[in-house]
Write a protein that holds these residues in place. Sequence first.
Motif, short mmCIF file in Angstrom:
data_model
loop_
_atom_site.label_atom_id
_atom_site.label_comp_id
_atom_site.label_asym_id
_atom_site.label_seq_id
_atom_site.Cartn_x
_atom_site.Cartn_y
_atom_site.Cartn_z
N ALA A 45 0.84 -1.21 0.00
CA ALA A 45 0.00 0.00 0.00
C ALA A 45 0.87 1.26 0.00
O ALA A 45 0.58 2.22 -0.73
N ALA A 46 1.94 1.24 0.80
CA ALA A 46 2.84 2.40 0.85
C ALA A 46 3.53 2.60 -0.50
O ALA A 46 3.69 3.75 -0.96
N ALA A 47 3.91 1.51 -1.15
CA ALA A 47 4.57 1.62 -2.46
C ALA A 47 3.62 2.17 -3.51
O ALA A 47 4.03 2.96 -4.38
N ILE A 48 2.35 1.77 -3.46
CA ILE A 48 1.37 2.30 -4.40
C ILE A 48 1.24 3.81 -4.23
O ILE A 48 1.22 4.57 -5.21
N ARG A 49 1.16 4.26 -2.99
CA ARG A 49 1.06 5.71 -2.75
C ARG A 49 2.35 6.42 -3.19
O ARG A 49 2.31 7.49 -3.82
N ARG A 50 3.48 5.83 -2.87
CA ARG A 50 4.77 6.46 -3.16
C ARG A 50 5.01 6.57 -4.66
O ARG A 50 5.66 7.51 -5.14
N ASN A 51 4.49 5.62 -5.41
CA ASN A 51 4.72 5.58 -6.86
C ASN A 51 3.49 5.99 -7.66
O ASN A 51 3.36 5.61 -8.82
N SER A 52 2.62 6.76 -7.06
CA SER A 52 1.37 7.14 -7.72
C SER A 52 1.62 7.90 -9.02
O SER A 52 0.89 7.72 -10.01
N VAL A 53 2.64 8.73 -9.05
CA VAL A 53 2.94 9.50 -10.28
C VAL A 53 3.32 8.55 -11.41
O VAL A 53 2.87 8.71 -12.55
N ASP A 54 4.15 7.55 -11.10
CA ASP A 54 4.54 6.57 -12.13
C ASP A 54 3.34 5.77 -12.61
O ASP A 54 3.22 5.46 -13.80
N ASN A 59 -0.67 4.75 -16.81
CA ASN A 59 -2.08 4.70 -17.19
C ASN A 59 -2.38 5.65 -18.34
O ASN A 59 -3.20 5.34 -19.23
N ALA A 60 -1.71 6.81 -18.36
CA ALA A 60 -1.90 7.76 -19.47
C ALA A 60 -1.46 7.14 -20.79
O ALA A 60 -2.10 7.37 -21.84
N GLU A 61 -0.41 6.32 -20.75
CA GLU A 61 0.03 5.63 -21.97
C GLU A 61 -1.05 4.65 -22.43
O GLU A 61 -1.36 4.58 -23.63
N ARG A 78 -13.50 2.45 -17.65
CA ARG A 78 -13.03 1.31 -16.85
C ARG A 78 -11.51 1.29 -16.74
O ARG A 78 -10.95 0.84 -15.74
N LEU A 79 -10.85 1.78 -17.78
CA LEU A 79 -9.39 1.76 -17.83
C LEU A 79 -8.75 2.89 -17.03
O LEU A 79 -7.60 2.79 -16.57
N THR A 80 -9.50 3.97 -16.82
CA THR A 80 -8.92 5.20 -16.26
C THR A 80 -8.61 5.09 -14.78
O THR A 80 -9.43 4.64 -13.97
N LEU A 81 -7.40 5.53 -14.42
CA LEU A 81 -7.02 5.70 -13.02
C LEU A 81 -6.80 7.19 -12.75
O LEU A 81 -6.22 7.90 -13.57
N GLU A 82 -7.27 7.62 -11.60
CA GLU A 82 -7.03 8.98 -11.13
C GLU A 82 -6.40 8.90 -9.75
O GLU A 82 -6.32 7.82 -9.16
N ALA A 83 -5.98 10.04 -9.23
CA ALA A 83 -5.32 10.04 -7.92
C ALA A 83 -6.22 9.42 -6.85
O ALA A 83 -5.75 8.64 -6.00
N ARG A 84 -7.50 9.71 -6.90
CA ARG A 84 -8.43 9.15 -5.92
C ARG A 84 -8.52 7.63 -6.05
O ARG A 84 -8.57 6.90 -5.05
N ALA A 85 -8.52 7.13 -7.31
CA ALA A 85 -8.60 5.68 -7.53
C ALA A 85 -7.35 4.98 -7.00
O ALA A 85 -7.43 3.86 -6.47
N ILE A 86 -6.21 5.63 -7.13
CA ILE A 86 -4.97 5.03 -6.62
C ILE A 86 -4.99 4.98 -5.09
O ILE A 86 -4.58 3.98 -4.48
N GLU A 87 -5.52 6.01 -4.47
CA GLU A 87 -5.65 5.99 -3.01
C GLU A 87 -6.61 4.89 -2.57
O GLU A 87 -6.36 4.17 -1.60
N HIS A 88 -7.72 4.73 -3.31
CA HIS A 88 -8.66 3.64 -3.01
C HIS A 88 -7.99 2.28 -3.17
O HIS A 88 -8.26 1.35 -2.40
N ALA A 167 3.21 -1.16 -13.72
CA ALA A 167 3.56 -0.21 -12.67
C ALA A 167 3.01 -0.66 -11.31
O ALA A 167 3.70 -0.54 -10.28
N ILE A 168 1.79 -1.19 -11.29
CA ILE A 168 1.19 -1.64 -10.03
C ILE A 168 1.89 -2.92 -9.54
O ILE A 168 2.19 -3.06 -8.36
N ALA A 169 2.18 -3.83 -10.47
CA ALA A 169 2.86 -5.07 -10.08
C ALA A 169 4.24 -4.78 -9.51
O ALA A 169 4.71 -5.49 -8.61
N ALA A 170 4.91 -3.74 -10.01
CA ALA A 170 6.21 -3.37 -9.47
C ALA A 170 6.10 -2.97 -7.99
O ALA A 170 6.98 -3.27 -7.18
#
Length: 427
Positions: A45-54, A59-61, A78-88, A167-170
């Motif tokens: 969870a900490a890594a997801i927050r820390r790497n949210s920009v990556d 996801n933009a790609e 369905r494909l779109t991630l936003e900052a709020r979705a990453i926090e969720h 990126a998420i798997a990393a």
Amino acid sequence: MDQKLDARVTVSAYVRELGIAARAGARELARADTAAKNRALAAIAAAIRRNSVDILKANAEDLARAKAAGKDAAFVDRLTLEARAIEHMAEGVEQVAALEDPVGQLSEKARQPTGIEVARMRVPLGVIGIIYESRPNVTADAAALCIKSGNACILRGGSESLASNRAIAACVRAGLKGERLPQDAVQLVDTPDREAVGALITMPEYVDIIVPRGGKALIERLARESKIPMIKHLDGVCHVYVDDSADLDMAVRIADNAKTQRYGTCNTMETLLVAEGIAPKVLPRVSKIFESKGVEMRADMAALKFIPQAKKAEENDFYTEWLAPVVSIRVVKGLDEAIEHIEKYGSHHTDAIVAGDQARAERFLREVDSASVMWNASTRFADGYEYGLGAEIGISTDKLHARGPVGLEGLTTQKFVVLGHGEIREQ
């Protein structure tokens, strides 16, 4: 270790390598205690927050490729991630950490006349192959559930979300590595080649269970071709039956919520059945609500008498999972006809009765052969969180192993354990 596909290696050989690594990771992860798994989940969870920009950049790609390929708005959503979705996503991993660990739990312990004690112990399934489509958040959700339940997993997301999934798997691998748990326990299929799916579902020596999370076409294909047991449901043709003993206000409220709270979910009501004795009171009220919300109604001849603005229903409409603001409506004589209709047209997912008569309600609960059957409640409650299971890997309409929302316990199996005191068998 997540392995990338080398151009010199065939897809089937590559997936086999993932299977070998996952099997080794599963054995090691199965030995981990609850505290270690929870620390790893917190680190993920900490890594997801820390790497949210990556993650957002990746996801933009994916989004750019999807739009260039002409994907529709619903697909892009369905494909779109936003900052709020990453926090969720990060919060979802933490919620899994907070759940009770089923692994190692003993139940049904009983001493036998011979002196031995026999019990059942919950243990991981082993290696779980998860095949899903465009939602990249599934990568984190599925990995977290598998880690907590002591299972390795091989994740094959949709080709359209490959950059996001990488990126998420990393982040998942970083969390496992930081807590000295096996990174091989979570594998990402790092190729968009469709041959990878065919390879994954035909190697039972490395994969114990397949969990498909996608559309009906995908699941039908896997059901035909897989050599591995699956936890699945094809579609959700869910019903609400309003008995003539129902409270009118309750019936209208439940029918409205079951259909319109969300349209695109597998536990949304697709067909409303109404007993003929209460139809003159229910249908005008509920149809007014549906009409105000833009829901297209397809009604049988008896229902059209009370909602003439509806379209005439064809028989195929009652088999259809709309996943849209469309609802099928039928008037039935009573409970028996409602149960018969659900058996013929339903998908054994979720069905509800609204009734004041307890005997009729209990008959409905006993006789409707669905994974979830409800009395005086919206079908929208058919969900792991709402059932107190926490996160779910999916919903199963199968009858063996797991049925209904599949949480941590559904990702384990039981084995017999015998506790002895030196006893030997005499006869």
